[in-house]
Structures are given as structure tokens and as C-alpha cells.
Write an enzyme that holds these catalytic residues in place. Sequence first.
Site, PDB file in Angstrom:
ATOM      1  N   GLU A 417       0.710  -1.336  -0.070  1.00 29.85           N
ATOM      2  CA  GLU A 417      -0.129  -0.028   0.156  1.00 29.85           C
ATOM      3  C   GLU A 417       0.983   1.406  -0.175  1.00 29.85           C
ATOM      4  OE1 GLU A 417      -3.966  -1.550   1.868  1.00 29.85           O
ATOM      5  OE2 GLU A 417      -2.533  -1.173   3.360  1.00 29.85           O
ATOM      6  N   GLU A 487      -4.164 -10.567   0.232  1.00 31.81           N
ATOM      7  CA  GLU A 487      -4.964 -10.311   1.701  1.00 31.81           C
ATOM      8  C   GLU A 487      -6.524 -10.529   1.081  1.00 31.81           C
ATOM      9  OE1 GLU A 487      -4.590  -6.506   3.664  1.00 31.81           O
ATOM     10  OE2 GLU A 487      -2.398  -6.386   3.391  1.00 31.81           O
TER      11      GLU A 487
END
Length: 956
Positions: A417, A487
Site C-alpha cells: 500500500e 489479503e
Amino acid sequence: MSVPRRTAVDYVEDVSPGSGTLPPRAWYASSDAKALSLNGEWLFRLSPAAGAEDDSFAREGFDAGGWGRIAVPGHWVLQGHGSPVYTNHRYPFPVDPPRVPTENPTGDHLRVFDLPPDWPDLGDGGAVLRFEGVESCARVWLNGTELGTFKGSRLPHEFAVGRLLRTAGNVLAVRVHQWSSGSYLEDQDQWWLPGVFRDVTLSHRPVDGVRDFFVHAGYDHRAGTGTLRVDSAVPGRVTVPALGVDVPTGEPVTVPAKPWSAEVPRLYDGVLATRGERVPLRIGFRTVEISDGLLKVNGRPVLLKGVNRHEWHPQRGRALDPATMREDVLLMKRHNINAVRTSHYPPHPLFLDLCDEYGLWVIDECDLETHGFAEAGWRDNPVDDDRWTPALLDRAARMVERDKNHPSVVLWSLGNEAGTGRGLTAMAEWIHGRDPSRPVHYEGDPDCRDTDVYTRMYAPHAEVERIGRGLDGGPRKRRRLPFLLCEYAHAMGNGPGGLADYQRLFESYERLQGGFVWEWIDHGIAHPELGYAYGGDFGEELHDGNFVCDGLLFPDRRPSPGLAEYGKVIEPVGIAGDGGNGTVRVTDKYDTADLSALAFSWSYQVDGETVASGPLPVPPLAPGESADVRLPAPPPDAPPGEAHWLVRAALAADAPWAARGHVVAWGQFPASRRTAPRVPATARPRTGDGVLALGPGTFDARTGALVAIGEVAVGGLRLDVWRAPTDNDEGAAWQSDPRCGPRWRAIGLHRMRHRLDGVECGEDALTVRTRVAPAGRELGLSAVYRWTSDGNRLRLAVRVVPEGDWTVPLPRLGIRFGLRTADRVRWFGGGPGEAYPDTRTAAAVGRWQAAVDDLQTPYVRPQENGARIDVRWAELGGLRVEGDPLFLLTARRWTTERLDAAAHRTDLVPGDTVWVNLDHAHHGIGSRSCGPGPLPRYHLRPEPAEFSFVFSPLPS
């Protein structure tokens, strides 16, 4: 011309990675060179700001008599100095890169040490001072001489110190700042915990000792051979006795060898010897490649059944000891997990040794995340700013060089991220050049410009299926790559739901090569009043609440129901059958191992009790193979009742990670039908003294409310539709999909009113008509309770009809009531743990029992929990309850309303009533705390429903 003195702010806010450190190198745990651990008790002083104290503490003769003491490795905020801070992605300081606040807590550390008597002569070679991890910026002195500075909290840094050492009275001084320019690169959804939190070691470096080396150990699956070459900065020889290898460094040798895999982690012991040092090697032969659009190891595609693992301990934070790391690995192996993503930084190096030893595929992730810049549309993001590129390359190099010799590491990850940008491209190019033997991973690159796999977070099931079918579109390169969910299935609180549905997709489409559940452990901090603390419990200015508690383990490392579910969903052996044709289909779901290490058994169960059992011969199937195996005939003397076959696959011998008999997979299927309870309506209602009697039941004649069954007092029986919302019901604030918890509250499902519309006493039944609805709304539920009895048992039939314009699913649908005494529960149904419509794979049908208190699941933030699914009958508090159809059972010593109001487990104080819920149905759990909600088939839609329960008093 005078040179201005550098201030603390200069090096804290400088975007460079530091100064004075040695180049990164391969890590090894031991050699025949001397080493001295500097872990232990250090002197400590905390200042409120960088520069608030001068540097005199590092000078010789400084008097630190008034300082405190802390443990190293450790975080000072977990040892009584300041407080931890939790944010998911918002920076807890003003975003003005590379600047950080003046209010910058600064910890000065002092350690005085002597060299051991057997330390080599100080003129015989050098010495290296190594820090495995310091958050977030450190300045180091030894014996009054400044060695340098460094950043990169979860990465190793070394200094050459041989010329400064003394035999006794060495003074090591370390100044650590909580915030630095490096903090902008470490916004990783975790507690901000400053300190020297990994090992500090002094190592002798002999003349001509080993410095850096690279073990290249590929495997040719066609020839069954391994090729070994060890490149070394200092020439030497490599020996591997088991393979007869004795060659110079840099020279390749091909030998017949067995491959390393996560399922069969074959390691060969070797030695790298130079003139000055001998270093032990543990060599695993394996080849990783992207071929035919698939991620393959040793020529075979692998299906990753993984978890994301932050390092965590509830008392020590990220300062983990070897025993805790080993416990993590053993728990993973015992729950069929075969892969770890080291989110979002390289772990303690000993953890990777354990992954090599026990067998886990590893995505090793760089210490990089800049998620907070998403708040400003990624403006000023460091990864797209050339000034920061040297720091990014330094982080990539320190990860790769440290961990390059671990066979368990099969993918390098650029970080997490951090948006996109030139810095990430530079990192990928450097890694590809330094280690072309491993693919590169990064989720935030949708075009896959810099990556070798296509990876996503929290993609819903339908999208994952489109990707599996090749219908996802996108750049041509991306369409040719294997797909991973780096994820998914957010394990926050009760859940995650939908795991089995994801796994079916992974096993159906070759391109889908698995995923990593978020995440391994709840990051609750042990707290004397709260049990476990989460964000906001330390008065943080900004925080993200209990979003830090989103793991498959509770903080104390007890497995959650989510881990039991995941372990069942990903079990490596498929066992399926319907019991009707006398066979069971067994499938080897391993990537590389056959089934020869497993022993199979069967048992025949009637009404939840085993009446016969025995071994089940199963051929040693190869990966991907299936066989239909015949079951024995049901025992002729089996009693009548509901029958099931249960087939188990267990370890046939002790394994390094579990003992013989450990069950790795099981399958259960019915052998006969269930007979639903029947109660003929033969008893007649009798009235008198304001009460009405019907069989063993006593009712209030005016309201029709149940008062007792036999001698057992029953209170407050009524329709119930509310559950204390789970974290997945509440959902993440940024979710675009409607979140159930807030919508349920908006229409008032947590405050339903019950109106009595009529009580009818017929010849053989008592009928009570009600309407259940929230204040301020036109919608509601018509609920009719019809009571009948055969004189000994009491049957309740409930009919529910929704009224009005319902636009939301119901949380639950059933009845609840209170019992004055109930300590233990026995039941025949799903167990032993909790289960809900989309978290039920691990629930086995059987006879179970537990204390009422043990039925509760101790989620850090209290919420709906503890339901047992597919219950046929239950006994508690002097009553037996049978259901038609099967029902869900919960029992707890507090009401749902009190459960809903609690913020911590310590808020739940047991009352003098046990509240029992008998539910016809529940809404699914899903994963919307950060992922998708329940699939539509798990929605509890407001529709007409009928269900019944039969109550009987138990003999006293």
C-alpha cells in the site's frame, strides 16, 4: 571556514537511509567466530523532543545514576515510558514530508559491557556491532565515538567497531527517535512502538572470515538433481557431507538430491569455510519460476494457503523471542497453513530459519508502506519522488541480502500500500538483477509493470471467479500472470465468513493460486483493567479502534474459531461421500507430497456417539490423484437413530510439528435420515388462579407468557431478531457496500417493541399472537406462538410473517428466554466450537458438552459469538430442547443488549440469569470489516418462516 554542527533534526529529517553503516550481507545465526549478545537490561532516559537533551550521555564518564532501566529487545512505551499509538493508515503526526514534529519522544539507551575472557586478541581481526531492528531512527556511539545513524526499523544495520573496543568498560550509547523521515515509509497498520526491539550483537570478525555469501541451490525436477553454487565475498570451500560435496566457492556442482518444499522441507547440512571462519549452512534445493502463466516450485504449481503475519506479543509488542516464533510456526503447520506473507516488513531472521526447517512458503516483504498519503490522493508520495529512491533501494537491498539464502523465501515483495512510482520500479529492477531466481510481488501495481504475479486485496468471490476464468481484462501482461489474493478474509472479531467459498474457487481455476488471510494474530496489548487494549485506550489523538484486533489468534495465541475454520477449509486431503453407496472419495490436495505419511480411519456414529471404528486402507495417492475407497458395512448391532460416517486422516508417525495421531483432515457424511420430534396434541389447557397449565408448561393466563416448564422457571420468552453486531456486521467505514450493523441500528432492530394482540385458549392449544416492531417505523413482524403438549413434553410452533417494506436482512430469527440456573450444556449437533451459516465447515456433528462460560468466544471487542449450529437437541438448566428444523444455540450470562454495549471483555459482568437463544437462522458473517460481506445465499431475508421447539423437564 567552519562547518556547522549537524543537529538532531538534520539526520532525523534527512531522507537518506543513514550514515556509517556497513553494506548489507547475508545473515547467519552462528559460526565458530566469537559473538556477544548485548541483549538484557539497559539504562534508559526519555526526553519529550529530539534535541531536548545534549549528547553528553555518550561521552566517557557520564553519570547515568538517575536513569531508569528497560529491557532490550523492547519498546519503551510498553515498559512504562510514554504510551503506544495505533493507526491503520493515518499518520499520527502532520503530513509534511520529510519533516516530523518537534514533539518527538527520544529514548537514550546506555549499555556498559566487558568482553568475555575468551574474546580474541583485539588486534586479531575486527568486530561488528549489529542491530537487528530499531524503530524508527538511531544514532550510535561506542566509547564516546559516534559510529553513525540509520533508519529502516525492521532491517539490520551494522557498524565496524574493532578499533574502538576495550577488554572492559565498553560504553554503548544509542539515541532512538520515535519519528523520523523513515516513519513516512513505515505506515503499516500496526502500533507505533519505538525502541530497540530486536537483538543487539557484537561479533568478532576474524582475518579472512566469512563476510557475505549467496547460496544458489536449484532443483531439476526432470533429472531429480540439485545444482549447488555458493558465491562468497571471501574465497573458501563448501562441504555437504550427505551429498559428498567438497568444492571451492563459486564452483557449481550437480548432485542427486531431494527437493525442498513446504510439505517436505528437506534440508542438507553443509559448511562454508574460509581461512578464518566456518559458517554452517542449511541448504534446500528448489527452483521457483513463472511458467505457463503459473507460479511453480520444482516444476509444479503451488496453491498458497497462507496468512499475513505481523510480529506480535501482548506484553512485548514486536520484541519476539525464539519460543514465540516457534509457537507461531507450529500453530500454522497444525492448522494446514502452508504459506506466510511477512506483512509488511522482513521478520526476525530466526523466523525464516523456522520456515526453512518446518516448511512454509514465504513472501518476504520489504519494510515499506506509505498508505497515509492516500488521504491526499497520493500527493507527495515518497515512492514517486526521486529524492527518496536511495532510501527505498537501501531497504530492498537489506531485505534481499539478509534473507537470500532461505529456501522458504519464494517471492520478494516490494512492500505494501505505497501507491505506484519510480522508486518502486527502481526497487524491482534492482531485485530482479540481484536475484533473478525469485519472482517479485507487489499488490499496488494494477498494471503489473514491476511485478511477476497479479495480486489483489479483498476481491469479492464473483470477481475472483472472473479472474480465474480469464475474464478480468486489463493489460495483456497482467492477463498472463498467476493470481494471488495477498489479503482476503479479514479475520476481525467473529469470522471471517466465506472461506470455504473462496477455497472452492482456488481449487477450481488453475490461475487462482491461493491467498493470505488477514491476519495471523490480534494485536491486543495486555492491560490490567481492560484485559486487552486497542486503539483509543491510551488516549491517542488519532486512532482506529479495535481494527488492530483482526487475527486468527487471540492476543494470548489461543486459536480463534476462525483459525479452526480455516484449518478445516484448507485441509490437504479431500474426503467426500454420501454414505449411500458405501464408498468415500479421497483426494490428495498436497502440492508435492503423497499420502504415505497419513493413516486413515473410519468411525460409525449413531446420535452423535461412536458405535464402531477401525482403520481405512487408502493408497498412497500422488498429488492431485483421487480414489474411491470402500467403507465397511454398518455394524449390524448398531442402535437405531441418526447415523453418520466420520473418516479421518492423521499423521502415521511423529512429525517435527505434531505428534502421531494429529488429524490433518476429516470428512463426515450421513448414513441415515434424522427423525424430527413429534408431539401429539393430546393434553388440554387448564386454568386457575391466574395461570394456565398445559402439560408440563405453566403460563400467565392473561398474557400467555411462559412461566415454567415443570419445576424450571422460564422468563422472558419472546421472538428475537437482534444480535450484538460483529466487526464484520459493522463493516469498515470506507466500504461502499451497505453495512449491516449501521443499517440494523438505523431502523431500530436493537430496540424492538413487542405488542400482545391476543391470547387464545383452545381445546388442545394455547395460541399467542404478537407484533414485533421498532419504534418510529411502519415495518414489523407478525409472530404467532402456538403451544401444544402430549402431557410430558411441550411443543412451541412459531410462525413469523414480515409486514411493511423491509430493505435489510435480519440479524437473527428465533426465540430467547432466561433460566435462573444453568452451568453446563450438553447438545447433539455441530461442534465443538462456534459456527454460523458461512463459518460452519469445521463444525462436526456429535455429542458435545461445555460449561456455559466456555461457550463464549473471548473476542477482544465483545460481539455476537458462541453459536452452535445444526443442533438437534440440547440440555441445560433442567430442560431438554429439541428443534425442527435444526437450530442454532447460544447461552450466556448476560443479555444481548449488555453484550452490544460492552467495549471490552471486562465490561461483561455475569448476572443471575442465563439467557438462551434458540435460533431458526442467522445472517451470515462475511468479511466486511475490510472485505466483502456475506454471499447472498447467506443473507437472512425477511420472509415468512415457521419453526418449532419441543421442551421437556429433565429428571432431577
